[in-house]
Design a protein around this motif. Sequence first.
Motif, PDB file in Angstrom:
ATOM      1  N   ASP A   1       0.818  -1.213   0.000  1.00 20.96           N
ATOM      2  CA  ASP A   1       0.000   0.000   0.000  1.00 20.96           C
ATOM      3  C   ASP A   1       0.855   1.268   0.000  1.00 20.96           C
ATOM      4  N   CYS A   2       2.186   1.126  -0.139  1.00 17.68           N
ATOM      5  CA  CYS A   2       3.097   2.287  -0.085  1.00 17.68           C
ATOM      6  C   CYS A   2       3.023   3.073  -1.385  1.00 17.68           C
ATOM      7  N   LYS A   3       2.992   4.385  -1.273  1.00 18.34           N
ATOM      8  CA  LYS A   3       2.919   5.238  -2.463  1.00 18.34           C
ATOM      9  C   LYS A   3       4.237   5.257  -3.236  1.00 18.34           C
ATOM     10  N   PHE A   4       5.338   4.821  -2.584  1.00 19.69           N
ATOM     11  CA  PHE A   4       6.654   4.809  -3.248  1.00 19.69           C
ATOM     12  C   PHE A   4       7.012   3.437  -3.811  1.00 19.69           C
ATOM     13  N   LEU A   5       6.039   2.512  -3.858  1.00 19.82           N
ATOM     14  CA  LEU A   5       6.343   1.143  -4.255  1.00 19.82           C
ATOM     15  C   LEU A   5       6.985   1.071  -5.632  1.00 19.82           C
ATOM     16  N   ASN A   6       6.474   1.844  -6.592  1.00 18.09           N
ATOM     17  CA  ASN A   6       6.998   1.803  -7.953  1.00 18.09           C
ATOM     18  C   ASN A   6       8.403   2.408  -8.070  1.00 18.09           C
ATOM     19  N   GLN A   7       8.809   3.191  -7.061  1.00 20.62           N
ATOM     20  CA  GLN A   7      10.154   3.739  -7.043  1.00 20.62           C
ATOM     21  C   GLN A   7      11.100   2.905  -6.183  1.00 20.62           C
ATOM     22  N   CYS A   8      10.535   1.895  -5.561  1.00 16.00           N
ATOM     23  CA  CYS A   8      11.315   1.118  -4.592  1.00 16.00           C
ATOM     24  C   CYS A   8      11.680  -0.270  -5.117  1.00 16.00           C
ATOM     25  N   THR A   9      10.706  -1.028  -5.591  1.00 16.00           N
ATOM     26  CA  THR A   9      10.968  -2.402  -6.012  1.00 16.00           C
ATOM     27  C   THR A   9       9.966  -2.855  -7.057  1.00 16.00           C
ATOM     28  N   GLN A  10      10.393  -3.801  -7.871  1.00 16.18           N
ATOM     29  CA  GLN A  10       9.516  -4.456  -8.842  1.00 16.18           C
ATOM     30  C   GLN A  10       9.275  -5.912  -8.453  1.00 16.18           C
ATOM     31  N   SER A  11       9.586  -6.241  -7.210  1.00 18.20           N
ATOM     32  CA  SER A  11       9.435  -7.608  -6.728  1.00 18.20           C
ATOM     33  C   SER A  11       7.973  -8.048  -6.779  1.00 18.20           C
ATOM     34  N   LYS A  12       7.754  -9.260  -7.250  1.00 18.02           N
ATOM     35  CA  LYS A  12       6.388  -9.799  -7.286  1.00 18.02           C
ATOM     36  C   LYS A  12       5.838  -9.999  -5.880  1.00 18.02           C
ATOM     37  N   ALA A  13       6.735 -10.249  -4.940  1.00 23.03           N
ATOM     38  CA  ALA A  13       6.305 -10.427  -3.554  1.00 23.03           C
ATOM     39  C   ALA A  13       6.087  -9.091  -2.854  1.00 23.03           C
ATOM     40  N   GLN A  14       6.361  -7.988  -3.581  1.00 23.98           N
ATOM     41  CA  GLN A  14       6.217  -6.637  -3.030  1.00 23.98           C
ATOM     42  C   GLN A  14       7.019  -6.484  -1.733  1.00 23.98           C
ATOM     43  N   GLN A  15       8.234  -6.963  -1.833  1.00 20.79           N
ATOM     44  CA  GLN A  15       9.138  -6.894  -0.686  1.00 20.79           C
ATOM     45  C   GLN A  15      10.483  -6.320  -1.136  1.00 20.79           C
ATOM     46  N   LYS A  16      10.970  -5.322  -0.431  1.00 13.16           N
ATOM     47  CA  LYS A  16      12.249  -4.695  -0.738  1.00 13.16           C
ATOM     48  C   LYS A  16      13.357  -5.359   0.081  1.00 13.16           C
ATOM     49  N   VAL A  17      14.460  -5.710  -0.606  1.00 15.91           N
ATOM     50  CA  VAL A  17      15.629  -6.289   0.055  1.00 15.91           C
ATOM     51  C   VAL A  17      16.811  -5.344  -0.144  1.00 15.91           C
ATOM     52  N   VAL A  18      17.363  -4.861   0.944  1.00 17.35           N
ATOM     53  CA  VAL A  18      18.536  -3.978   0.912  1.00 17.35           C
ATOM     54  C   VAL A  18      19.713  -4.750   1.484  1.00 17.35           C
ATOM     55  N   THR A  19      20.831  -4.730   0.776  1.00 15.20           N
ATOM     56  CA  THR A  19      22.017  -5.463   1.233  1.00 15.20           C
ATOM     57  C   THR A  19      23.079  -4.492   1.753  1.00 15.20           C
ATOM     58  N   ARG A  20      23.867  -4.998   2.679  1.00 16.26           N
ATOM     59  CA  ARG A  20      24.962  -4.214   3.264  1.00 16.26           C
ATOM     60  C   ARG A  20      26.103  -5.185   3.573  1.00 16.26           C
ATOM     61  N   HIS A  21      27.281  -4.889   3.045  1.00 16.24           N
ATOM     62  CA  HIS A  21      28.421  -5.794   3.215  1.00 16.24           C
ATOM     63  C   HIS A  21      28.924  -5.758   4.660  1.00 16.24           C
ATOM     64  N   VAL A  22      29.458  -6.886   5.103  1.00 14.18           N
ATOM     65  CA  VAL A  22      29.973  -6.947   6.475  1.00 14.18           C
ATOM     66  C   VAL A  22      31.157  -5.996   6.671  1.00 14.18           C
ATOM     67  N   TRP A  23      31.801  -5.587   5.559  1.00 11.51           N
ATOM     68  CA  TRP A  23      32.901  -4.615   5.632  1.00 11.51           C
ATOM     69  C   TRP A  23      32.467  -3.246   5.102  1.00 11.51           C
ATOM     70  N   GLU A  24      31.173  -2.988   5.145  1.00  9.33           N
ATOM     71  CA  GLU A  24      30.645  -1.727   4.602  1.00  9.33           C
ATOM     72  C   GLU A  24      31.211  -0.511   5.346  1.00  9.33           C
ATOM     73  N   SER A  25      31.583  -0.669   6.601  1.00 12.86           N
ATOM     74  CA  SER A  25      32.112   0.463   7.370  1.00 12.86           C
ATOM     75  C   SER A  25      33.381   1.015   6.727  1.00 12.86           C
ATOM     76  N   TYR A  26      34.166   0.151   6.088  1.00 13.13           N
ATOM     77  CA  TYR A  26      35.373   0.613   5.395  1.00 13.13           C
ATOM     78  C   TYR A  26      35.007   1.438   4.162  1.00 13.13           C
ATOM     79  N   MET A  27      33.943   1.043   3.477  1.00 12.61           N
ATOM     80  CA  MET A  27      33.477   1.813   2.324  1.00 12.61           C
ATOM     81  C   MET A  27      32.992   3.195   2.767  1.00 12.61           C
TER      82      MET A  27
END
Length: 486
Positions: free
Chosen positions: A357-383
């Motif tokens: 029901d989010c108004k930003f869905l079309n700007q966020c994900t095209q997942s059929k499950a309507q679920q956004k997955v964001v990844t972050r590397h275990v060494w992201e702090s160095y980046m």
Amino acid sequence: MYMKKNRINQRQIKFLCLEDLVPDNHILRDIDRAIDFSFIYEEVKGLYSEIEWGKPGIDPVSLFKIVFIQYLFGIRSMRQTIKEIEVNMAYRWFIGYDIGETIPHFSTFGKNYARRFKDTDVFKRIFTQILAEAIRCGFVDASAGFIDGSQIKASANKKKATNEIVEKQAKQYQQQLDEEIAKDREAHGKKALKNDDDNTPNPPETKNIKKSTTDPESGLFHKGEHEKCFAYVANTACDRHNFILDFEVGAGNIHDSRMFDGLYGKLIRQFPEIQVIAVDAGYKTPWIMKQIIDSNRIPAVPYKRPMTKSGFFKKHEYVYDEYNDCILCPANQVLPYSTTNREGYQEFKSNPDYCKDCKFLNQCTQSKAQQKVVTRHVWESYMELAEDYRHTPMYREIYQMRSQTIERVFADAKERHGMRYTQLRGLQKVKMQVTLTFACMNFKKLATWKRRKGLLAPIFPGYLKEKSQIICSWFQFITKGTLRFA
């Protein structure tokens, strides 16, 4: 009024020596005075037989100087180099041959390479000796190191290739990454990944590659707008003054970031005074940033454009909350931690009940499950730390120096020294070409700097005195009437 040139003067005999025919300001004079090439005798010691038999061999210094001429002036082949030496008095003088002396056959170096120099490090030792002289003179400023890679087109037809399935090479840092993943999963209350708890090795991953039938050790190179071709790649490091410090050569299908470890390890061992490492976006990975920062050095990196589809939120718009260990999306919804995958990325997943029901869905994900997955590397702090350094004016200025340092090195190597392509086949021979090219570039710069600083050795010690004595002897000989000209 014009004057008609009389060519009869070309047939007259004049008393000259080869030394008189080489201009005083010739670059080969500066090089010969800047470096004592007698160190080559020590470098090749043990590669020649101690027993004298058969036809006398060629002086090793003269042999290497012939090769230096090829790479110093970007001559395309050894055959052409010998032709140039035969008619160029400066080249003859540099290699120590007289006007009428027969120049060695063009195949001489190839035979010596196959019989003596193959599988040795003599070329690298020569490169090291020349660099050591530049360091001794105080010309090398290694407070900042500039690293980049450049392709060398192989002598191989891209249409003559076969498809092969090969195993993927494991990352050099895979063990460290696996340990970090295990700690992260344990900290989040997750079980160890399958095959990790019972120490069962995972089956090797494979990939399909094109392998040249002409030069199997080369690799298919394709990047951006470049045409696909078989090539080699030279990852190179230089200092602020464009002296080449070290390099690594590999097949063209090996990514720059995979070759970084070996080059960086050698670089900081040889030059511990390096404080800043400037690299381009291809090296901006979590492992490389960790490696640089953990060694107490600063990475100078560029802005890397997000690889996100147009019209979608960028990754930086999803904010990581370190205290609560979650991600906040642009709609202010919480994406809790879900798992840590084998690649070392933590996964944060949204609640589909909120997303549908989010108004930003079309700007966020095209997942059929309507679920956004964001990844972050275990060494992201160095980046993130590297990104902070990027906004520091001092490190931004150092990165901008790449156009005058490492990029200039590659431009000169390709345009002036013939490193745009190779006529040699096989990794070892290409390494030899790169080593000799960079050695020539270093001693050319060394000679130029020594001339500017007034540090060049005297011209042919004793030559001027000897020449004046010869002239006086001839004058006395003529004036006594012993020699008369018709």
